[in-house]
Design a protein around this motif. Structure first.
Motif, PDB file in Angstrom:
ATOM      1  N   ALA A  98     -50.682 -34.181  14.943  1.00 19.87           N
ATOM      2  CA  ALA A  98     -52.021 -33.688  15.289  1.00 19.87           C
ATOM      3  C   ALA A  98     -51.957 -32.803  16.522  1.00 19.87           C
ATOM      4  O   ALA A  98     -52.566 -31.724  16.566  1.00 19.87           O
ATOM      5  N   HIS A  99     -51.226 -33.244  17.525  1.00 26.85           N
ATOM      6  CA  HIS A  99     -51.094 -32.435  18.745  1.00 26.85           C
ATOM      7  C   HIS A  99     -50.411 -31.107  18.450  1.00 26.85           C
ATOM      8  O   HIS A  99     -50.749 -30.077  19.061  1.00 26.85           O
ATOM      9  N   ALA A 100     -49.464 -31.118  17.524  1.00 27.64           N
ATOM     10  CA  ALA A 100     -48.782 -29.871  17.162  1.00 27.64           C
ATOM     11  C   ALA A 100     -49.740 -28.887  16.519  1.00 27.64           C
ATOM     12  O   ALA A 100     -49.490 -27.668  16.536  1.00 27.64           O
ATOM     13  N   ARG A 101     -50.850 -29.398  15.962  1.00 27.39           N
ATOM     14  CA  ARG A 101     -51.859 -28.541  15.336  1.00 27.39           C
ATOM     15  C   ARG A 101     -53.089 -28.381  16.228  1.00 27.39           C
ATOM     16  O   ARG A 101     -54.160 -28.007  15.757  1.00 27.39           O
ATOM     17  N   ASP A 102     -52.924 -28.709  17.514  1.00 27.61           N
ATOM     18  CA  ASP A 102     -54.004 -28.554  18.503  1.00 27.61           C
ATOM     19  C   ASP A 102     -55.222 -29.408  18.177  1.00 27.61           C
ATOM     20  O   ASP A 102     -56.371 -29.024  18.461  1.00 27.61           O
ATOM     21  N   LEU A 103     -54.990 -30.566  17.579  1.00 26.85           N
ATOM     22  CA  LEU A 103     -56.058 -31.528  17.331  1.00 26.85           C
ATOM     23  C   LEU A 103     -55.893 -32.691  18.295  1.00 26.85           C
ATOM     24  O   LEU A 103     -54.769 -33.045  18.664  1.00 26.85           O
ATOM     25  N   TYR A 104     -56.995 -33.279  18.711  1.00 28.21           N
ATOM     26  CA  TYR A 104     -56.862 -34.499  19.506  1.00 28.21           C
ATOM     27  C   TYR A 104     -57.120 -35.711  18.606  1.00 28.21           C
ATOM     28  O   TYR A 104     -57.721 -35.604  17.528  1.00 28.21           O
ATOM     29  N   VAL A 105     -56.659 -36.877  19.053  1.00 29.64           N
ATOM     30  CA  VAL A 105     -56.683 -38.082  18.233  1.00 29.64           C
ATOM     31  C   VAL A 105     -57.549 -39.146  18.891  1.00 29.64           C
ATOM     32  O   VAL A 105     -57.420 -39.423  20.088  1.00 29.64           O
ATOM     33  N   VAL A 106     -58.419 -39.747  18.082  1.00 30.38           N
ATOM     34  CA  VAL A 106     -59.306 -40.811  18.537  1.00 30.38           C
ATOM     35  C   VAL A 106     -58.980 -42.077  17.752  1.00 30.38           C
ATOM     36  O   VAL A 106     -58.914 -42.054  16.528  1.00 30.38           O
ATOM     37  N   ALA A 107     -58.781 -43.175  18.455  1.00 30.72           N
ATOM     38  CA  ALA A 107     -58.537 -44.461  17.804  1.00 30.72           C
ATOM     39  C   ALA A 107     -59.855 -45.198  17.614  1.00 30.72           C
ATOM     40  O   ALA A 107     -60.648 -45.334  18.553  1.00 30.72           O
ATOM     41  N   GLU A 108     -60.088 -45.684  16.408  1.00 32.69           N
ATOM     42  CA  GLU A 108     -61.340 -46.367  16.077  1.00 32.69           C
ATOM     43  C   GLU A 108     -61.193 -47.880  16.215  1.00 32.69           C
ATOM     44  O   GLU A 108     -60.164 -48.449  15.880  1.00 32.69           O
ATOM     45  N   GLY A 109     -62.242 -48.510  16.703  1.00 31.92           N
ATOM     46  CA  GLY A 109     -62.318 -49.963  16.675  1.00 31.92           C
ATOM     47  C   GLY A 109     -61.311 -50.691  17.546  1.00 31.92           C
ATOM     48  O   GLY A 109     -60.793 -51.741  17.152  1.00 31.92           O
ATOM     49  N   VAL A 110     -61.045 -50.180  18.739  1.00 33.73           N
ATOM     50  CA  VAL A 110     -60.098 -50.847  19.641  1.00 33.73           C
ATOM     51  C   VAL A 110     -60.751 -52.102  20.223  1.00 33.73           C
ATOM     52  O   VAL A 110     -61.849 -52.033  20.779  1.00 33.73           O
ATOM     53  N   GLU A 111     -60.050 -53.231  20.121  1.00 40.52           N
ATOM     54  CA  GLU A 111     -60.647 -54.495  20.546  1.00 40.52           C
ATOM     55  C   GLU A 111     -59.788 -55.301  21.516  1.00 40.52           C
ATOM     56  O   GLU A 111     -60.245 -56.333  22.020  1.00 40.52           O
ATOM     57  N   SER A 112     -58.562 -54.877  21.784  1.00 42.41           N
ATOM     58  CA  SER A 112     -57.706 -55.672  22.671  1.00 42.41           C
ATOM     59  C   SER A 112     -56.985 -54.785  23.674  1.00 42.41           C
ATOM     60  O   SER A 112     -56.773 -53.588  23.447  1.00 42.41           O
ATOM     61  N   TRP A 113     -56.589 -55.402  24.803  1.00 40.13           N
ATOM     62  CA  TRP A 113     -55.845 -54.676  25.823  1.00 40.13           C
ATOM     63  C   TRP A 113     -54.488 -54.224  25.296  1.00 40.13           C
ATOM     64  O   TRP A 113     -54.011 -53.148  25.647  1.00 40.13           O
ATOM     65  N   SER A 114     -53.874 -55.049  24.461  1.00 42.64           N
ATOM     66  CA  SER A 114     -52.557 -54.665  23.937  1.00 42.64           C
ATOM     67  C   SER A 114     -52.665 -53.427  23.056  1.00 42.64           C
ATOM     68  O   SER A 114     -51.794 -52.544  23.095  1.00 42.64           O
ATOM     69  N   GLU A 115     -53.728 -53.331  22.263  1.00 43.77           N
ATOM     70  CA  GLU A 115     -53.938 -52.143  21.433  1.00 43.77           C
ATOM     71  C   GLU A 115     -54.127 -50.907  22.307  1.00 43.77           C
ATOM     72  O   GLU A 115     -53.501 -49.866  22.074  1.00 43.77           O
ATOM     73  N   SER A 116     -54.978 -51.028  23.325  1.00 40.52           N
ATOM     74  CA  SER A 116     -55.253 -49.861  24.169  1.00 40.52           C
ATOM     75  C   SER A 116     -54.010 -49.433  24.933  1.00 40.52           C
ATOM     76  O   SER A 116     -53.732 -48.231  25.055  1.00 40.52           O
ATOM     77  N   ALA A 117     -53.249 -50.396  25.436  1.00 37.99           N
ATOM     78  CA  ALA A 117     -52.043 -50.057  26.197  1.00 37.99           C
ATOM     79  C   ALA A 117     -51.023 -49.347  25.322  1.00 37.99           C
ATOM     80  O   ALA A 117     -50.398 -48.356  25.746  1.00 37.99           O
ATOM     81  N   ARG A 118     -50.853 -49.820  24.093  1.00 36.30           N
ATOM     82  CA  ARG A 118     -49.885 -49.193  23.198  1.00 36.30           C
ATOM     83  C   ARG A 118     -50.352 -47.805  22.783  1.00 36.30           C
ATOM     84  O   ARG A 118     -49.541 -46.867  22.662  1.00 36.30           O
ATOM     85  N   LEU A 119     -51.641 -47.643  22.572  1.00 34.24           N
ATOM     86  CA  LEU A 119     -52.184 -46.329  22.217  1.00 34.24           C
ATOM     87  C   LEU A 119     -51.950 -45.323  23.341  1.00 34.24           C
ATOM     88  O   LEU A 119     -51.634 -44.158  23.090  1.00 34.24           O
ATOM     89  N   VAL A 120     -52.103 -45.768  24.580  1.00 33.89           N
ATOM     90  CA  VAL A 120     -51.816 -44.897  25.718  1.00 33.89           C
ATOM     91  C   VAL A 120     -50.344 -44.502  25.704  1.00 33.89           C
ATOM     92  O   VAL A 120     -49.991 -43.335  25.895  1.00 33.89           O
ATOM     93  N   ASP A 121     -49.458 -45.482  25.470  1.00 31.98           N
ATOM     94  CA  ASP A 121     -48.018 -45.201  25.421  1.00 31.98           C
ATOM     95  C   ASP A 121     -47.679 -44.177  24.340  1.00 31.98           C
ATOM     96  O   ASP A 121     -46.783 -43.339  24.517  1.00 31.98           O
ATOM     97  N   LEU A 122     -48.391 -44.248  23.215  1.00 30.26           N
ATOM     98  CA  LEU A 122     -48.111 -43.362  22.083  1.00 30.26           C
ATOM     99  C   LEU A 122     -48.751 -41.979  22.244  1.00 30.26           C
ATOM    100  O   LEU A 122     -48.513 -41.092  21.431  1.00 30.26           O
ATOM    101  N   GLY A 123     -49.553 -41.820  23.296  1.00 26.94           N
ATOM    102  CA  GLY A 123     -50.145 -40.509  23.557  1.00 26.94           C
ATOM    103  C   GLY A 123     -51.493 -40.273  22.917  1.00 26.94           C
ATOM    104  O   GLY A 123     -51.949 -39.120  22.831  1.00 26.94           O
ATOM    105  N   CYS A 124     -52.166 -41.336  22.459  1.00 35.21           N
ATOM    106  CA  CYS A 124     -53.497 -41.176  21.874  1.00 35.21           C
ATOM    107  C   CYS A 124     -54.458 -40.652  22.936  1.00 35.21           C
ATOM    108  O   CYS A 124     -54.397 -41.032  24.107  1.00 35.21           O
ATOM    109  N   ASP A 125     -55.356 -39.773  22.552  1.00 37.57           N
ATOM    110  CA  ASP A 125     -56.234 -39.097  23.501  1.00 37.57           C
ATOM    111  C   ASP A 125     -57.479 -39.900  23.857  1.00 37.57           C
ATOM    112  O   ASP A 125     -57.847 -40.005  25.027  1.00 37.57           O
ATOM    113  N   ARG A 126     -58.141 -40.428  22.829  1.00 39.11           N
ATOM    114  CA  ARG A 126     -59.425 -41.087  23.047  1.00 39.11           C
ATOM    115  C   ARG A 126     -59.517 -42.339  22.183  1.00 39.11           C
ATOM    116  O   ARG A 126     -58.723 -42.541  21.267  1.00 39.11           O
TER     117      ARG A 126
END
Length: 281
Positions: A210-238
């Motif tokens: 997605a980033h290679a195509r100039d798109l940003y990525v949004v994660a839906e339905g985040v409910e735990s700190w572990s999910e948010s921390a891993r998403l940050v590590d993976l480079g998720c935008d929002r």
């Protein structure tokens, strides 16, 4: 159709004018800064006898009875009015974007893009402040036709996103040919990040491409700190979800936009409904 369904159809038709349909907004968070960068529009129905109903409880009835366009336009108009009201927010509030999901049947209505363009002009909505989300299932119907409609919507000043990405069969290669701004990861993948290597691999691939195509990525339905921390590590935008805030009334959502930022994994009290100190309805 059962008597209950007949009664429900009648009540649903009346809901458009009797004030029982309710718009709620859930904040979308920038994972890097912790700031509120937008809102997700959610529909609720305060039925006089059955209480508050979620879309899954009544939208299938709306589709089967032909009421979906009526309900859909009610939501879009409500979102347009809400975005227009944000013009009264302080000038420091620069992140003002509201996303609304549009069903494939409504997107395919003759003159849909023209009507949306008229709505943008009538309410004086700034370019990109109102966003349309379509699902992968909609893309699977006819990419060429959908692309034409999306081009018209982009010309009208709307932001565009593919919702629930990963739940269908489209690919990011296909998205590269569409005028979309964002990919919204289906929560079924979000649930597994940090604990399921397959989901980690899929999410990482989507973010990278997605980033290679100039798109940003949004994660839906985040409910735990572990999910948010891993998403940050993976480079998720929002992201958005109950970890950050439950759905709010429009009035409270405006408060959150005004406050701007506040989400930090190290400072937020997880026992609170919202890191901004704004309680849910």
């Amino acid at each position: 159709m059962t008597q209950l369904d007949v009664d429900l159809v009648h009540d649903l038709k009346e809901s458009v004018s009797d004030g029982s349909l309710v718009l709620q907004l859930q904040p979308e968070i920038d994972l890097a800064s912790g700031g509120v960068v937008g809102m997700e529009a959610l529909l609720r129905w305060r039925h006089p006898e059955r209480g508050v109903l979620l879309p899954a409880d009544f939208l299938p009835v709306a589709e089967a009875s032909g009421l979906m366009p009526l309900i859909g336009w009610w939501v879009i108009e409500a979102c347009a009015r809400e975005v227009a009201s944000w013009s009264t927010l302080p000038p420091s509030v620069t992140q003002r974007q509201l996303w609304v999901n549009v069903a494939g049947l409504q997107l395919a209505e003759p003159g849909f893009a023209e009507r949306m363009a008229g709505l943008m002009q009538r309410y004086g909505i700034e370019r990109g402040a109102l966003g349309i989300e379509i699902t992968e299932e909609t893309l699977a119907q006819d990419v060429t036709i959908v692309a034409t409609i999306l081009d018209e919507l982009r010309e009208a000043g709307l932001a565009l996103a593919v919702d629930d990405f990963g739940s269908w069969y489209s690919s990011l290669a296909t998205l590269g040919d569409l005028p979309v701004d964002a990919v919204k990861l289906d929560q079924s993948f979000v649930r597994g990040v940090g604990s399921d290597m397959d989901d980690d691999t899929i999410v990482a691939s989507v973010i990278r491409l997605a980033h290679a195509r100039d798109l940003y990525v949004v994660a839906e339905g985040v409910e735990s700190w572990s999910e948010s921390a891993r998403l940050v590590d993976l480079g998720c935008d929002r992201a958005f979800g109950y970890l950050f805030s439950p759905p709010q009334t429009p009035e409270r959502a405006r408060q959150m936009l005004t406050r701007g930022s506040g989400w930090r994994p190290s400072t937020v009290d997880v026992t609170q409904a919202s890191p901004w100190g704004v309680n849910a309805d």
